[in-house]
Design an enzyme around this catalytic site. Structure first.
Site, PDB file in Angstrom:
ATOM      1  N   ASP A 118     -27.146  -6.150  80.386  1.00  0.00           N
ATOM      2  CA  ASP A 118     -27.969  -5.177  79.658  1.00  0.00           C
ATOM      3  C   ASP A 118     -29.312  -4.917  80.333  1.00  0.00           C
ATOM      4  OD1 ASP A 118     -25.955  -5.076  77.738  1.00  0.00           O
ATOM      5  OD2 ASP A 118     -26.846  -6.685  76.560  1.00  0.00           O
ATOM      6  N   LYS A 172     -28.403  -1.112  83.697  1.00  0.00           N
ATOM      7  CA  LYS A 172     -27.563  -0.691  84.843  1.00  0.00           C
ATOM      8  C   LYS A 172     -27.068   0.743  84.659  1.00  0.00           C
ATOM      9  CE  LYS A 172     -24.801  -4.173  84.039  1.00  0.00           C
ATOM     10  NZ  LYS A 172     -25.570  -4.848  82.974  1.00  0.00           N
ATOM     11  N   GLY A 203     -21.405  -2.458  77.866  1.00  0.00           N
ATOM     12  CA  GLY A 203     -21.907  -1.281  77.149  1.00  0.00           C
ATOM     13  C   GLY A 203     -23.068  -0.741  77.954  1.00  0.00           C
ATOM     14  N   HIS A 204     -22.845   0.380  78.623  1.00  0.00           N
ATOM     15  CA  HIS A 204     -23.880   0.948  79.502  1.00  0.00           C
ATOM     16  C   HIS A 204     -24.401   2.231  78.867  1.00  0.00           C
ATOM     17  CE1 HIS A 204     -21.905  -1.242  83.161  1.00  0.00           C
ATOM     18  NE2 HIS A 204     -22.329  -2.060  82.223  1.00  0.00           N
ATOM     19  N   GLN A 246     -22.054  -6.583  83.206  1.00  0.00           N
ATOM     20  CA  GLN A 246     -22.654  -7.883  82.879  1.00  0.00           C
ATOM     21  C   GLN A 246     -23.792  -8.194  83.871  1.00  0.00           C
ATOM     22  OE1 GLN A 246     -18.813  -7.982  82.912  1.00  0.00           O
ATOM     23  NE2 GLN A 246     -19.234  -7.072  80.940  1.00  0.00           N
TER      24      GLN A 246
HETATM   25  P1  GDP Z   1     -26.643  -2.006  80.807  1.00  0.00           P
HETATM   26  O1  GDP Z   1     -25.535  -2.706  80.090  1.00  0.00           O
HETATM   27  O2  GDP Z   1     -27.201  -2.807  81.918  1.00  0.00           O
HETATM   28  O3  GDP Z   1     -26.241  -0.617  81.240  1.00  0.00           O
HETATM   29  O4  GDP Z   1     -27.817  -1.845  79.758  1.00  0.00           O
HETATM   30  P2  GDP Z   1     -27.686  -1.385  78.198  1.00  0.00           P
HETATM   31  O5  GDP Z   1     -27.421   0.060  78.161  1.00  0.00           O
HETATM   32  O6  GDP Z   1     -26.756  -2.285  77.474  1.00  0.00           O
HETATM   33  O7  GDP Z   1     -29.127  -1.743  77.674  1.00  0.00           O
HETATM   34  C1  GDP Z   1     -30.267  -1.233  78.272  1.00  0.00           C
HETATM   35  C2  GDP Z   1     -31.065  -0.467  77.211  1.00  0.00           C
HETATM   36  O8  GDP Z   1     -32.314  -0.141  77.745  1.00  0.00           O
HETATM   37  C3  GDP Z   1     -30.425   0.855  76.815  1.00  0.00           C
HETATM   38  O9  GDP Z   1     -30.722   1.102  75.479  1.00  0.00           O
HETATM   39  C4  GDP Z   1     -31.132   1.865  77.714  1.00  0.00           C
HETATM   40  O10 GDP Z   1     -31.148   3.178  77.178  1.00  0.00           O
HETATM   41  C5  GDP Z   1     -32.500   1.283  77.747  1.00  0.00           C
HETATM   42  N1  GDP Z   1     -33.305   1.558  78.925  1.00  0.00           N
HETATM   43  C6  GDP Z   1     -32.986   1.508  80.235  1.00  0.00           C
HETATM   44  N2  GDP Z   1     -34.082   1.649  81.001  1.00  0.00           N
HETATM   45  C7  GDP Z   1     -35.114   1.811  80.133  1.00  0.00           C
HETATM   46  C8  GDP Z   1     -36.519   1.959  80.296  1.00  0.00           C
HETATM   47  O11 GDP Z   1     -37.052   1.954  81.405  1.00  0.00           O
HETATM   48  N3  GDP Z   1     -37.265   2.054  79.149  1.00  0.00           N
HETATM   49  C9  GDP Z   1     -36.715   2.050  77.908  1.00  0.00           C
HETATM   50  N4  GDP Z   1     -37.505   2.204  76.861  1.00  0.00           N
HETATM   51  N5  GDP Z   1     -35.395   1.903  77.725  1.00  0.00           N
HETATM   52  C10 GDP Z   1     -34.626   1.757  78.826  1.00  0.00           C
HETATM   53  P1  IMO Z   2     -23.180  -5.130  80.188  1.00  0.00           P
HETATM   54  O1  IMO Z   2     -22.293  -4.583  81.272  1.00  0.00           O
HETATM   55  C1  IMO Z   2     -24.581  -8.548  77.926  1.00  0.00           C
HETATM   56  C2  IMO Z   2     -21.726 -11.749  77.139  1.00  0.00           C
HETATM   57  C3  IMO Z   2     -21.304 -11.985  75.699  1.00  0.00           C
HETATM   58  C4  IMO Z   2     -21.087 -13.485  75.753  1.00  0.00           C
HETATM   59  C5  IMO Z   2     -20.479 -13.687  77.133  1.00  0.00           C
HETATM   60  C6  IMO Z   2     -18.961 -13.757  77.137  1.00  0.00           C
HETATM   61  O2  IMO Z   2     -23.424  -4.178  79.076  1.00  0.00           O
HETATM   62  O3  IMO Z   2     -24.415  -5.717  80.765  1.00  0.00           O
HETATM   63  P2  IMO Z   2     -17.083 -11.911  76.876  1.00  0.00           P
HETATM   64  O4  IMO Z   2     -16.783 -10.974  75.745  1.00  0.00           O
HETATM   65  O5  IMO Z   2     -17.350 -11.221  78.170  1.00  0.00           O
HETATM   66  O6  IMO Z   2     -16.060 -12.994  77.032  1.00  0.00           O
HETATM   67  O7  IMO Z   2     -18.422 -12.658  76.418  1.00  0.00           O
HETATM   68  O8  IMO Z   2     -20.905 -12.590  77.917  1.00  0.00           O
HETATM   69  N1  IMO Z   2     -21.525 -10.361  77.634  1.00  0.00           N
HETATM   70  C7  IMO Z   2     -22.519  -9.492  77.839  1.00  0.00           C
HETATM   71  N2  IMO Z   2     -23.838  -9.601  77.584  1.00  0.00           N
HETATM   72  N3  IMO Z   2     -24.099  -7.435  78.520  1.00  0.00           N
HETATM   73  C8  IMO Z   2     -22.789  -7.317  78.795  1.00  0.00           C
HETATM   74  O9  IMO Z   2     -22.291  -6.290  79.505  1.00  0.00           O
HETATM   75  C9  IMO Z   2     -21.920  -8.360  78.418  1.00  0.00           C
HETATM   76  N4  IMO Z   2     -20.588  -8.565  78.521  1.00  0.00           N
HETATM   77  C10 IMO Z   2     -20.356  -9.805  78.051  1.00  0.00           C
HETATM   78  O10 IMO Z   2     -22.302 -11.620  74.794  1.00  0.00           O
HETATM   79  O11 IMO Z   2     -22.318 -14.143  75.736  1.00  0.00           O
HETATM   80 MG    MG Z   3     -25.047  -3.322  78.150  1.00  0.00          MG
END
Ligand code: GDP
Ligand code: IMO
Ligand code: MG
Length: 422
Positions: free
Chosen positions: A13, A16, A40-41, A223
């Protein structure tokens, strides 16, 4: 742009999805190489929010080919839903999405076993996303998995599924869980197979043809480094190689064709799920949650939050070979008076400047902090490096230096336009 591997440098998270979306502008092909719909991106395009789980975030740009590589585990029902969801939002998927024949399929018994094992573990649970990821990779390694190439051939699929369900029902019964109906699962999966057939292809050949044409490939990590099955905080990890090497094995593109590695990291640290998080801190967590930030994109769980951990990011730079870093969510720190950065860990009298492998030792470790003055100015409107407050620039320079990598992108908001190339 050259062939670029993008990895998460923390616990997932990191943002990415946003950075992939920005970098896709320069790429021809975007490839997911590991993980499944546990990812979840989040990407915002003109205020519209998209959350991608299996499909590469590159799909949101016109005419970019997106590949789900052999290293990914695919829940076909959920993939169909994701494609349909994107279509409804006007995103073109047909002709742009390619799914590997050899990617493994996540089945309902994987999800059920994932959930049952978590219950059995009780307080030692991993906190998985319950998407069946661990059991699906387990079956792949045990050589009893079903692949996309099987799913699109009904007779072959049904025969194999029948055996697999018979065996897994015995295990489910031992857990006290309800056994699965072969007919029901078979019907739903064959329907998804018929729908997905047009996307399924030999993606290794597709990628090598793209390389021969001199096209640029972007590898979208899922991840993060410390969720890697080998390099993460085992057993509190996911079941794939989330680090840079996973991009090669998960796509069939060899290491010498990779040109650079970009590590994405938040300006602080978050983790969702159980396991050690040395810099976890209620002060920063409460502040971010009160701002409505840091709730999981896949499960909606509040993410655990902490200060930036440069012991972790330095380790990530080492195992991934990170050349450049993209720092996101800088704006999340705008209000702080003082900002802490972990520069080492301490256990009793012993100090560590690397991440110990022993999970019990790591759980005992306390962070040694350096403090930086906060900039106390909103940054979300900054467009160029020099628009950022000097204290913010000093902070970013310091965390890049401590991470032993070059600062490449500073992100000050979720939108495309809130991206500063340094
Ligand atoms: P990922 O799994 O690495 O793609 O990240 P996620 O989407 O799960 O979580 C990142 C969160 O940060 C999302 O809600 C994005 O919209 C948000 N985000 C990414 N870059 C920025 C930033 O520079 N500022 C803010 N406020 N939100 C950001
Ligand atoms: P993105 O791509 C954050 C975590 C779960 C748990 C561990 C194992 O959005 O960054 P799993 O279901 O993979 O067997 O769970 O890994 N986890 C993540 N945490 N971002 C993710 O993906 C994750 N995918 C799995 O919360 O701790
Ligand atoms: Mg994510």
């Amino acid at each position: 742009m050259a062939n670029t591997i993008l990895v998460g440098a923390q616990w997932g998270d990191e943002g990415k999805g946003k950075i992939i979306d920005v970098l896709t502008e320069e790429a021809d092909v975007v490839v997911r190489t590991q993980g499944g719909n546990n990812a979840g991106h989040t990407v915002f395009v003109k205020k519209q929010k998209y959350v991608l789980h299996l499909i590469p975030s590159g799909i949101l740009r016109r005419n970019k080919r997106c590949v789900i590589g052999n290293g990914v585990v695919i829940d076909p029902i959920s993939l169909v839903e994701e494609i349909e969801g994107l279509r409804k939002l006007g995103v073109k998927v047909d002709g742009n999405l390619f799914v590997s024949e050899t990617a493994h399929v996540v089945l309902p018994y994987h999800r059920e076993l994932d959930a049952q094992r978590e219950v059995l573990k009780g307080k030692d649970r991993i906190g998985t996303t319950k998407r069946g990821i661990g059991p699906a990779y387990g079956d792949k390694a045990a050589r009893v998995g079903l692949r996309m190439i099987d799913l699109i051939q009904p007779e072959r699929f049904s025969a194999q599924l029948r055996t697999r369900i018979r065996e897994n029902n015995e295990v489910l019964k031992a857990f006290g869980a309800r056994p699965l109906s072969f007919e029901k699962v078979n019907r739903a999966y064959l329907e998804a197979g018929r729908y997905l057939k047009r996307f399924v292809t030999n993606t290794v050949v597709l990628l090598h043809e793209a390389l021969l044409r001199g096209e640029d490939i972007l590898f979208e990590g899922a991840q993060g480094t410390f969720l890697d099955i080998d390099h993460g905080t085992y057993p509190f990890v996911t079941s794939s190689n989330t680090t840079a090497g996973g991009a090669c094995t998960g796509s069939g593109v060899p290491p010498h064709r990779m040109d650079r590695v970009v590590g994405v990291m938040k300006a602080y640290t978050t983790r969702v799920g159980e396991g050690p998080l040395p810099t976890e801190d209620a002060e920063i967590g409460d502040m971010l949650h009160a701002m409505g930030r840091e709730f999981g994109a896949t499960t909606g769980r509040p993410r655990r939050c902490g200060w930036f951990d440069s012991v972790a990011t330095r380790h990530a730079a080492m195992v991934n070979g990170i050349d450049e870093i993209a720092v996101t969510n800088i704006d999340g720190l705008d209000a702080l008076e003082t900002i802490k950065v972990c520069v080492a860990y301490r256990d009793g009298r012993k100090q560590y400047d690397y991440m110990p492998n022993d999970i019990e030792l790591l759980s005992r470790c306390r962070p040694v902090y350096a403090e930086f003055p906060g900039w106390k100015t909103p940054t979300h409107k900054a467009k160029r490096w020099k628009d950022l407050p000097p204290k913010c620039r000093a902070y970013l320079k310091a965390i890049a230096e401590l991470s032993c990598a070059r600062l490449f992108i500073a992100s000050v908001g979720p939108g495309r336009e809130q991206t500063i190339f340094v």
